[in-house]
Design an enzyme around this catalytic site. Structure first.
Site, PDB file in Angstrom:
ATOM      1  N   CYS A 281      -6.205  -4.924   7.388  1.00  0.00           N
ATOM      2  CA  CYS A 281      -7.507  -5.401   6.769  1.00  0.00           C
ATOM      3  C   CYS A 281      -8.487  -6.924   7.780  1.00  0.00           C
ATOM      4  CB  CYS A 281      -7.746  -5.595   5.391  1.00  0.00           C
ATOM      5  SG  CYS A 281      -7.144  -6.957   4.467  1.00  0.00           S
TER       6      CYS A 281
ATOM      7  N   CYS B  12      -6.326  -9.707   5.617  1.00  0.00           N
ATOM      8  CA  CYS B  12      -4.557 -10.093   6.574  1.00  0.00           C
ATOM      9  C   CYS B  12      -4.868 -10.207   7.963  1.00  0.00           C
ATOM     10  CB  CYS B  12      -3.889  -8.372   5.986  1.00  0.00           C
ATOM     11  SG  CYS B  12      -4.078  -8.361   4.573  1.00  0.00           S
TER      12      CYS B  12
ATOM     13  N   ASP C  80     -19.932   8.584 -13.273  1.00  0.00           N
ATOM     14  CA  ASP C  80     -19.035   9.116 -14.484  1.00  0.00           C
ATOM     15  C   ASP C  80     -19.715   9.320 -15.969  1.00  0.00           C
ATOM     16  OD1 ASP C  80     -20.165   6.508 -15.802  1.00  0.00           O
ATOM     17  OD2 ASP C  80     -18.004   5.676 -15.973  1.00  0.00           O
TER      18      ASP C  80
ATOM     19  N   CYS D 222      -1.055  -4.591   6.926  1.00  0.00           N
ATOM     20  CA  CYS D 222      -2.150  -4.019   6.356  1.00  0.00           C
ATOM     21  C   CYS D 222      -2.843  -4.758   8.298  1.00  0.00           C
ATOM     22  CB  CYS D 222      -2.391  -4.909   5.461  1.00  0.00           C
ATOM     23  SG  CYS D 222      -4.297  -4.756   5.360  1.00  0.00           S
TER      24      CYS D 222
ATOM     25  N   HIS E 101      -8.863  -6.473   0.890  1.00  0.00           N
ATOM     26  CA  HIS E 101      -7.404  -5.883   0.994  1.00  0.00           C
ATOM     27  C   HIS E 101      -6.277  -4.734   0.257  1.00  0.00           C
ATOM     28  CE1 HIS E 101      -3.308  -6.135   1.554  1.00  0.00           C
ATOM     29  NE2 HIS E 101      -3.275  -6.305   0.145  1.00  0.00           N
TER      30      HIS E 101
ATOM     31  N   ASP F 268      -9.864   6.862  -9.085  1.00  0.00           N
ATOM     32  CA  ASP F 268     -10.377   5.411  -9.571  1.00  0.00           C
ATOM     33  C   ASP F 268     -10.031   4.663  -9.836  1.00  0.00           C
ATOM     34  OD1 ASP F 268     -11.506   6.820 -11.801  1.00  0.00           O
ATOM     35  OD2 ASP F 268     -12.336   5.094 -11.887  1.00  0.00           O
TER      36      ASP F 268
HETATM   37 ZN   LIG Z   1      -5.121  -6.521   4.016  1.00  0.00          ZN
END
Ligand SMILES: [Zn+2]
Length: 395
Positions: A321, A324, A99, A319, A350, A280
Site C-alpha cells: 500500500c 507502507c 444495510d 504490504c 493500510h 464488512d
Molecule cells: Zn500497508
C-alpha cells in the site's frame, strides 16, 4: 421494468472454484463485478472515512457499504435521490450495498419501541422521533439506490436466550415477507435502479433455530444472495465457527453469502474457510483512528507504543500500500500520537489494503488449490506473536 432486458439479468453469481468449504466466485452487479471472497469497506455516512473514492478503488475495494440509518437522518434519502442516488452523490461508480438500518436503530438510537409494526426510535443526532417499518426501510433504500439492499431484521444481542431468539426469528421472517412485497412493488411500480434484496438469516448460536430460519427463508423463493446476521455480537469464537459450519451445510452453493460485521483478519480467513464470500466491518477504519494496525508477522499492534518511536522500518514490509511504501513506523507513530488527520488517513489506507489484499490472495489460493496450507501458514505467522483478534463484538 423499463430499460431492463430479460436476457441479461442485472445480478449473477458464478462459482469459479472451491477448496473444502472455501469458495472463489464473481458476484456481478449493475455497477460491476465483485471478485469473492471480498472485504467491503464501510462508508457509514456515504464516505469511507478519510479516503476519497479514488483511493478506495486504488487499494482494491470493489464494493462499498453505506448505512441507511445515517443517510436517512442526514442528509435524508429524498435529498440523495434528488441528487441522483448514492453512486452519483458519493462519486463512487462501483457496486454499493446499503444495510437496513436495523443494527443502528437497535444499537445507536435512543430506543424505541419494538413492535410487529416496526421500530420507533429517536435520532442520536437531534432526538427527533421516527418509525422504521419493513416497508419504509425498502422505500428509503430504493431512494438511496444501492445495488444490494438489506431486509429489515431484528438482531437480538449476543447472549440472548432461546425464547428471545425464537421470537426475533419469527419477527424477522414476518418482516422479510413485508420487505419482499414492498421491494417488488417499488421495482415494478416506478423506474429506478436495478436492485437485489438480501434477506438476513438470524438465529444467534442455536443450531436448530439457524437451520429452521434458513429453511423458512429459502422456502420463500429465490434470493440473489443471503446474509448471515447475528454473529460477531459477543458470542464465543467457538460458537461463531460452529454456526458458520451449520450455515455452510444449509445454504445453496449458487448464492453469495454475506457475513455481516466480520472483518478482523484472522476471523475473515476462518470464515472464508467456512464458506463465506462477502464481509464488512468498521474495524479497519475505526482502528486506524486509534493507531491500531495489522502487520503480517506481528498481528494486531498499537503504533502508539513507545517501542515504535525510533522504528524506521516500513509499517508492514510485505504490504504494497501507499503508506507502507512511503513512510516508516516512527513517523506514522508520531502522527497517531499527535492525533493528526494524515495519520488517520494513512493507517486507514493500510488496514483496508491489508484486508482487501488478504481476501484477494485467499481467492487466488482457492483457485489454485493451495488455500488450506496457505491459510494455516498465514495464521501461524500472524498469530505466532501471540496476537489474537479480539472477541467478536468486543471492539
Ligand atoms: Zn500497508
Amino acid at each position: 421494468m423499463p430499460g431492463r432486458s430479460d436476457s441479461i439479468p442485472p445480478f449473477s453469481f458464478t462459482l469459479e472454484g472451491t477448496e473444502g468449504s472455501a469458495r472463489a466466485g464473481t458476484f456481478l452487479t449493475p455497477h460491476g463485478a465483485v471478485p469473492t471472497p471480498a472485504f467491503m469497506p464501510v462508508g457509514t455516512q456515504g464516505t469511507v472515512k478519510t479516503l476519497t473514492p479514488d483511493e478506495v478503488a486504488a487499494l482494491g475495494g470493489s464494493m462499498v457499504l453505506a448505512n441507511t440509518y445515517h443517510l436517512f437522518l442526514r442528509p435524508g434519502h429524498d435529498a440523495v435521490r434528488e441528487l441522483g442516488g448514492l453512486h452519483a452523490f458519493m462519486r463512487w461508480d462501483g457496486p454499493i450495498l446499503t444495510d437496513s438500518g436495523g443494527f443502528q436503530v437497535f444499537s445507536l438510537a435512543r430506543i424505541n419501541r419494538v413492535r410487529d409494526e416496526g421500530v420507533e426510535f429517536q435520532s442520536h443526532i437531534d432526538g427527533s422521533r421516527h418509525l422504521f417499518t419493513p416497508e419504509r426501510v425498502m422505500e428509503i433504500q430504493r431512494a438511496l439506490g444501492a445495488d444490494v439492499v438489506m431486509a429489515f431484521d431484528e438482531c437480538p444481542p449476543g447472549g440472548a436466550d432461546r425464547d428471545t431468539v425464537t421470537r426475533a426469528n419469527h419477527r424477522t421472517l414476518l418482516w422479510l415477507e413485508r420487505c419482499r412485497d414492498r421491494f417488488r412493488a417499488l421495482a415494478e411500480g416506478s423506474p429506478g435502479p436495478d436492485q437485489a434484496l438480501f434477506p438476513v438469516l438470524q438465529g444467534n448460536v442455536f443450531d436448530d433455530l439457524r437451520l429452521q430460519q434458513a429453511r423458512d427463508v429459502l422456502g420463500m423463493g429465490e434470493w440473489v444472495g443471503l446474509a448471515i446476521g447475528g454473529l460477531s455480537v459477543g458470542e464465543s469464537k467457538e460458537d461463531m465457527w460452529r454456526t458458520l459450519e451449520v450455515m455452510d451445510g444449509a445454504l445453496p452453493p449458487g448464492s453469495p453469502r454475506y457475513l455481516m460485521g466480520v472483518g478482523y483478519p484472522a476471523d475473515l480467513l476462518r470464515a472464508v474457510a467456512r464458506g463465506c464470500d462477502l464481509f464488512d466491518c468498521v474495524a479497519p477504519t475505526r482502528n486506524a483512528r486509534h493507531g491500531t494496525v495489522w502487520i503480517r508477522d506481528e498481528g494486531q499492534v498499537n503504533l502508539k507504543h513507545a517501542r515504535f518511536k525510533l522504528d524506521t522500518r516500513a509499517l508492514d514490509p510485505e504490504c504494497d500500500c501507499y503508506t507502507c511504501r512511503r513512510f516508516d513506523r516512527a513517523y506514522l507513530r508520531h502522527l497517531s500520537v499527535a492525533g493528526e488527520w494524515l495519520g488517520h488517513r494513512l493507517l486507514t489506507i493500510h488496514n483496508l489494503r491489508f484486508l482487501v489484499s488478504m481476501a484477494g490472495e485467499a481467492r487466488a489460493r482457492i483457485l489454485d488449490g493451495s488455500f488450506e496450507g496457505w491459510t494455516r501458514e498465514w495464521l501461524e505467522r500472524y498469530e505466532g506473536s501471540g496476537a489474537q483478534d479480539p472477541v467478536p463484538g468486543a471492539a
